[in-house]
Scaffold this motif. Structure first.
Motif, PDB file in Angstrom:
ATOM      1  N   ASN A   1       0.678  -1.584   0.112  1.00  0.00           N
ATOM      2  CA  ASN A   1      -0.262   0.263  -0.096  1.00  0.00           C
ATOM      3  C   ASN A   1       0.827   0.983  -0.485  1.00  0.00           C
ATOM      4  O   ASN A   1       1.509   1.596   1.183  1.00  0.00           O
ATOM      5  N   CYS A   2       0.638   1.719  -0.925  1.00  0.00           N
ATOM      6  CA  CYS A   2       2.601   2.682  -1.241  1.00  0.00           C
ATOM      7  C   CYS A   2       1.632   3.882  -2.308  1.00  0.00           C
ATOM      8  O   CYS A   2       0.771   3.556  -2.965  1.00  0.00           O
ATOM      9  N   CYS A   3       2.217   4.777  -2.209  1.00  0.00           N
ATOM     10  CA  CYS A   3       1.933   6.262  -3.486  1.00  0.00           C
ATOM     11  C   CYS A   3       2.962   5.501  -4.768  1.00  0.00           C
ATOM     12  O   CYS A   3       4.066   5.038  -4.653  1.00  0.00           O
ATOM     13  N   TYR A   4       1.538   5.134  -5.447  1.00  0.00           N
ATOM     14  CA  TYR A   4       2.090   5.027  -7.137  1.00  0.00           C
ATOM     15  C   TYR A   4       3.465   6.119  -7.940  1.00  0.00           C
ATOM     16  O   TYR A   4       4.432   5.482  -8.703  1.00  0.00           O
ATOM     17  N   ARG A   5       3.594   7.171  -7.750  1.00  0.00           N
ATOM     18  CA  ARG A   5       4.553   7.942  -7.897  1.00  0.00           C
ATOM     19  C   ARG A   5       5.929   7.256  -6.574  1.00  0.00           C
ATOM     20  O   ARG A   5       6.854   7.798  -8.149  1.00  0.00           O
ATOM     21  N   CYS A   6       6.340   7.543  -5.985  1.00  0.00           N
ATOM     22  CA  CYS A   6       7.557   7.439  -4.912  1.00  0.00           C
ATOM     23  C   CYS A   6       7.167   6.220  -3.945  1.00  0.00           C
ATOM     24  O   CYS A   6       8.673   6.017  -3.987  1.00  0.00           O
ATOM     25  N   ALA A   7       6.423   5.276  -3.535  1.00  0.00           N
ATOM     26  CA  ALA A   7       6.315   4.369  -3.294  1.00  0.00           C
ATOM     27  C   ALA A   7       6.504   4.688  -2.181  1.00  0.00           C
ATOM     28  O   ALA A   7       6.941   3.641  -0.971  1.00  0.00           O
ATOM     29  N   GLU A   8       6.571   5.419  -1.890  1.00  0.00           N
ATOM     30  CA  GLU A   8       6.062   5.531  -0.073  1.00  0.00           C
ATOM     31  C   GLU A   8       4.953   5.367   0.482  1.00  0.00           C
ATOM     32  O   GLU A   8       3.635   5.060   0.231  1.00  0.00           O
ATOM     33  N   PRO A   9       5.777   4.138   1.730  1.00  0.00           N
ATOM     34  CA  PRO A   9       3.607   3.494   1.996  1.00  0.00           C
ATOM     35  C   PRO A   9       2.797   3.776   2.889  1.00  0.00           C
ATOM     36  O   PRO A   9       3.218   5.296   3.553  1.00  0.00           O
ATOM     37  N   PHE A  10       1.845   3.639   2.398  1.00  0.00           N
ATOM     38  CA  PHE A  10       0.319   4.692   3.347  1.00  0.00           C
ATOM     39  C   PHE A  10       0.571   3.108   4.277  1.00  0.00           C
ATOM     40  O   PHE A  10       0.839   2.312   4.372  1.00  0.00           O
TER      41      PHE A  10
ATOM     42  N   THR B   1      29.180  12.448  -5.040  1.00  0.00           N
ATOM     43  CA  THR B   1      28.221  13.354  -3.995  1.00  0.00           C
ATOM     44  C   THR B   1      28.292  12.220  -2.361  1.00  0.00           C
ATOM     45  O   THR B   1      28.891  11.148  -2.017  1.00  0.00           O
ATOM     46  N   GLU B   2      28.576  13.184  -0.802  1.00  0.00           N
ATOM     47  CA  GLU B   2      28.192  12.379   0.400  1.00  0.00           C
ATOM     48  C   GLU B   2      26.920  11.322   0.093  1.00  0.00           C
ATOM     49  O   GLU B   2      26.096  11.218  -0.972  1.00  0.00           O
ATOM     50  N   HIS B   3      27.738  11.193   0.962  1.00  0.00           N
ATOM     51  CA  HIS B   3      26.901   9.277   1.067  1.00  0.00           C
ATOM     52  C   HIS B   3      25.549  10.203   1.555  1.00  0.00           C
ATOM     53  O   HIS B   3      25.133  10.839   2.566  1.00  0.00           O
ATOM     54  N   GLN B   4      24.351   9.209   0.331  1.00  0.00           N
ATOM     55  CA  GLN B   4      22.943  10.306   0.665  1.00  0.00           C
ATOM     56  C   GLN B   4      22.738   9.657   2.585  1.00  0.00           C
ATOM     57  O   GLN B   4      22.260  10.166   3.116  1.00  0.00           O
TER      58      GLN B   4
ATOM     59  N   GLN C   1      18.985  18.130   2.953  1.00  0.00           N
ATOM     60  CA  GLN C   1      20.179  18.177   2.379  1.00  0.00           C
ATOM     61  C   GLN C   1      21.048  17.515   0.961  1.00  0.00           C
ATOM     62  O   GLN C   1      21.543  17.098   0.362  1.00  0.00           O
ATOM     63  N   ARG C   2      19.656  15.510   0.932  1.00  0.00           N
ATOM     64  CA  ARG C   2      19.879  15.356   0.457  1.00  0.00           C
ATOM     65  C   ARG C   2      20.035  15.784  -1.378  1.00  0.00           C
ATOM     66  O   ARG C   2      20.276  15.025  -1.987  1.00  0.00           O
ATOM     67  N   ARG C   3      18.810  16.378  -1.620  1.00  0.00           N
ATOM     68  CA  ARG C   3      18.705  17.027  -2.950  1.00  0.00           C
ATOM     69  C   ARG C   3      19.551  17.716  -3.195  1.00  0.00           C
ATOM     70  O   ARG C   3      19.431  18.117  -4.205  1.00  0.00           O
ATOM     71  N   LYS C   4      19.916  18.440  -2.087  1.00  0.00           N
ATOM     72  CA  LYS C   4      21.028  19.828  -2.471  1.00  0.00           C
ATOM     73  C   LYS C   4      22.289  18.718  -2.721  1.00  0.00           C
ATOM     74  O   LYS C   4      22.743  19.489  -3.702  1.00  0.00           O
ATOM     75  N   ASN C   5      21.959  17.510  -1.835  1.00  0.00           N
ATOM     76  CA  ASN C   5      23.797  17.195  -3.018  1.00  0.00           C
ATOM     77  C   ASN C   5      23.571  16.383  -3.773  1.00  0.00           C
ATOM     78  O   ASN C   5      24.324  15.919  -4.297  1.00  0.00           O
ATOM     79  N   MET C   6      22.164  15.941  -3.762  1.00  0.00           N
ATOM     80  CA  MET C   6      22.033  15.520  -4.895  1.00  0.00           C
ATOM     81  C   MET C   6      21.944  16.319  -6.733  1.00  0.00           C
ATOM     82  O   MET C   6      22.259  16.425  -8.380  1.00  0.00           O
ATOM     83  N   ASN C   7      22.681  17.567  -6.187  1.00  0.00           N
ATOM     84  CA  ASN C   7      21.615  18.698  -7.989  1.00  0.00           C
ATOM     85  C   ASN C   7      22.381  18.183  -8.759  1.00  0.00           C
ATOM     86  O   ASN C   7      24.515  18.257  -8.262  1.00  0.00           O
ATOM     87  N   LYS C   8      22.996  18.471 -10.183  1.00  0.00           N
ATOM     88  CA  LYS C   8      23.665  18.139 -10.907  1.00  0.00           C
ATOM     89  C   LYS C   8      25.083  17.124 -10.906  1.00  0.00           C
ATOM     90  O   LYS C   8      25.921  17.977 -11.297  1.00  0.00           O
ATOM     91  N   ALA C   9      24.049  16.176 -10.179  1.00  0.00           N
ATOM     92  CA  ALA C   9      25.300  14.637  -9.814  1.00  0.00           C
ATOM     93  C   ALA C   9      25.031  14.153 -10.936  1.00  0.00           C
ATOM     94  O   ALA C   9      26.564  13.908 -11.329  1.00  0.00           O
TER      95      ALA C   9
ATOM     96  N   MET D   1      15.321   3.304  -1.911  1.00  0.00           N
ATOM     97  CA  MET D   1      14.755   4.675  -1.713  1.00  0.00           C
ATOM     98  C   MET D   1      14.506   5.292  -0.898  1.00  0.00           C
ATOM     99  O   MET D   1      13.596   4.381  -0.280  1.00  0.00           O
ATOM    100  N   THR D   2      15.016   6.353  -0.319  1.00  0.00           N
ATOM    101  CA  THR D   2      14.776   7.087   0.963  1.00  0.00           C
ATOM    102  C   THR D   2      13.618   7.269   0.710  1.00  0.00           C
ATOM    103  O   THR D   2      12.732   8.140   1.141  1.00  0.00           O
ATOM    104  N   THR D   3      14.448   9.148   0.520  1.00  0.00           N
ATOM    105  CA  THR D   3      14.121  10.670  -0.154  1.00  0.00           C
ATOM    106  C   THR D   3      13.127  10.469  -1.677  1.00  0.00           C
ATOM    107  O   THR D   3      12.521  11.374  -1.982  1.00  0.00           O
ATOM    108  N   GLY D   4      14.325   9.713  -2.584  1.00  0.00           N
ATOM    109  CA  GLY D   4      14.009   9.627  -4.107  1.00  0.00           C
ATOM    110  C   GLY D   4      14.960  11.056  -4.905  1.00  0.00           C
ATOM    111  O   GLY D   4      15.078  11.030  -5.333  1.00  0.00           O
ATOM    112  N   ALA D   5      15.732  11.626  -3.532  1.00  0.00           N
ATOM    113  CA  ALA D   5      16.658  12.511  -4.388  1.00  0.00           C
ATOM    114  C   ALA D   5      17.331  12.256  -5.652  1.00  0.00           C
ATOM    115  O   ALA D   5      17.371  12.360  -6.220  1.00  0.00           O
TER     116      ALA D   5
END
Length: 233
Positions: A44-53, A167-170, A177-185, A204-208
């Motif tokens: 039971n999760c979001c179909y876009r990002c798989a976050e559990p409901f 990049t730093e380990h996510q 900070q994960r999103r910033k870390n992956m910018n233009k990676a 997948m954790t945040t999807g960054a």
């Protein structure tokens, strides 16, 4: 058909045994049926990002984050939750070099995907920076994707996309900070020339990471980007 015969021959020569309990493997996997049934499913999760409901739904739905700020990838498939046995398999592969775990993870994903999804034209494992690759000696996403490619007959794309920043380990960073870390990676050194691709990763954790790679792919003209991960944290 060729893959089926290869699996039959391999099973005869090297019978699979369960990684967890040592019992006979189930359906050519290094996992018995009992341990397979014990894996925590992400049903039971979001179909876009798989976050559990917390509650089940009869129709596909989006989480609040994907409603307010839709990610650039179009769909995520994460069959399992990043708990117990699945965490053991992924960390054993990633940090312990347990290549047999990659084969099992790929087979588990393939069995989940083959009858549920429209298959893409290419599989794109999340690339490692060359410094991280030298340190680890392999890319766990590529190892998982090799089995997926063989089981589903979808070609791998390994040469077009590169990670241009080490990049730093996510896992060490909070969400923002994960999103910033992956910018233009990521960047492409040649066009992929596909309409539909699937990014392959272990968890997948945040999807960054998927967001950053999907951004690069869509800038190249890819229309549909799926994300296939073994587990959702």
């Amino acid at each position: 058909m060729v893959n089926n015969w290869l699996n039959i021959i391999q099973d005869k020569l090297f019978p699979p045994n369960c990684i967890f309990c040592g019992a006979d493997g189930f359906k050519s996997m290094d996992l018995c049926q009992h341990c397979l049934e014990g894996l925590a499913l992400n049903q039971n999760c979001c179909y876009r990002c798989a976050e559990p409901f917390e509650t089940a739904a009869s129709t596909p739905r989006l989480c609040g984050h994907c409603l307010s700020k839709p990610p650039l990838f179009d769909e995520t498939t994460a069959p399992f939750l990043y708990r117990r046995e699945m965490r053991y398999l992924i960390t054993g592969l990633k940090f312990g070099g347990q290549y047999k775990n990659a084969r099992l993870l790929g087979m588990l994903m393939a069995r989940h995907i083959e009858s549920r999804l429209e298959l893409p034209e290419r599989l794109i494992p999340v690339p490692l920076h060359k410094a991280r690759y030298r340190q680890r000696g392999f890319n766990q996403s590529i190892e998982i994707a090799k089995t997926l490619s063989r089981e589903l007959s979808v070609p791998l794309e390994l040469n077009s996309c590169i990670r241009r920043r080490n990049t730093e380990h996510q896992s060490r960073l909070p969400g923002k900070q994960r999103r910033k870390n992956m910018n233009k990676a990521f960047m492409l050194n040649q066009s992929i020339a596909c309409r539909h691709v699937a990014i392959v990763d272990d968890v997948m954790t945040t999807g960054a990471t998927a967001e950053a790679l999907a951004h690069t792919l869509k800038q190249d003209g890819v229309e549909r980007v799926q994300v296939w991960v073994c587990a959702r944290a």
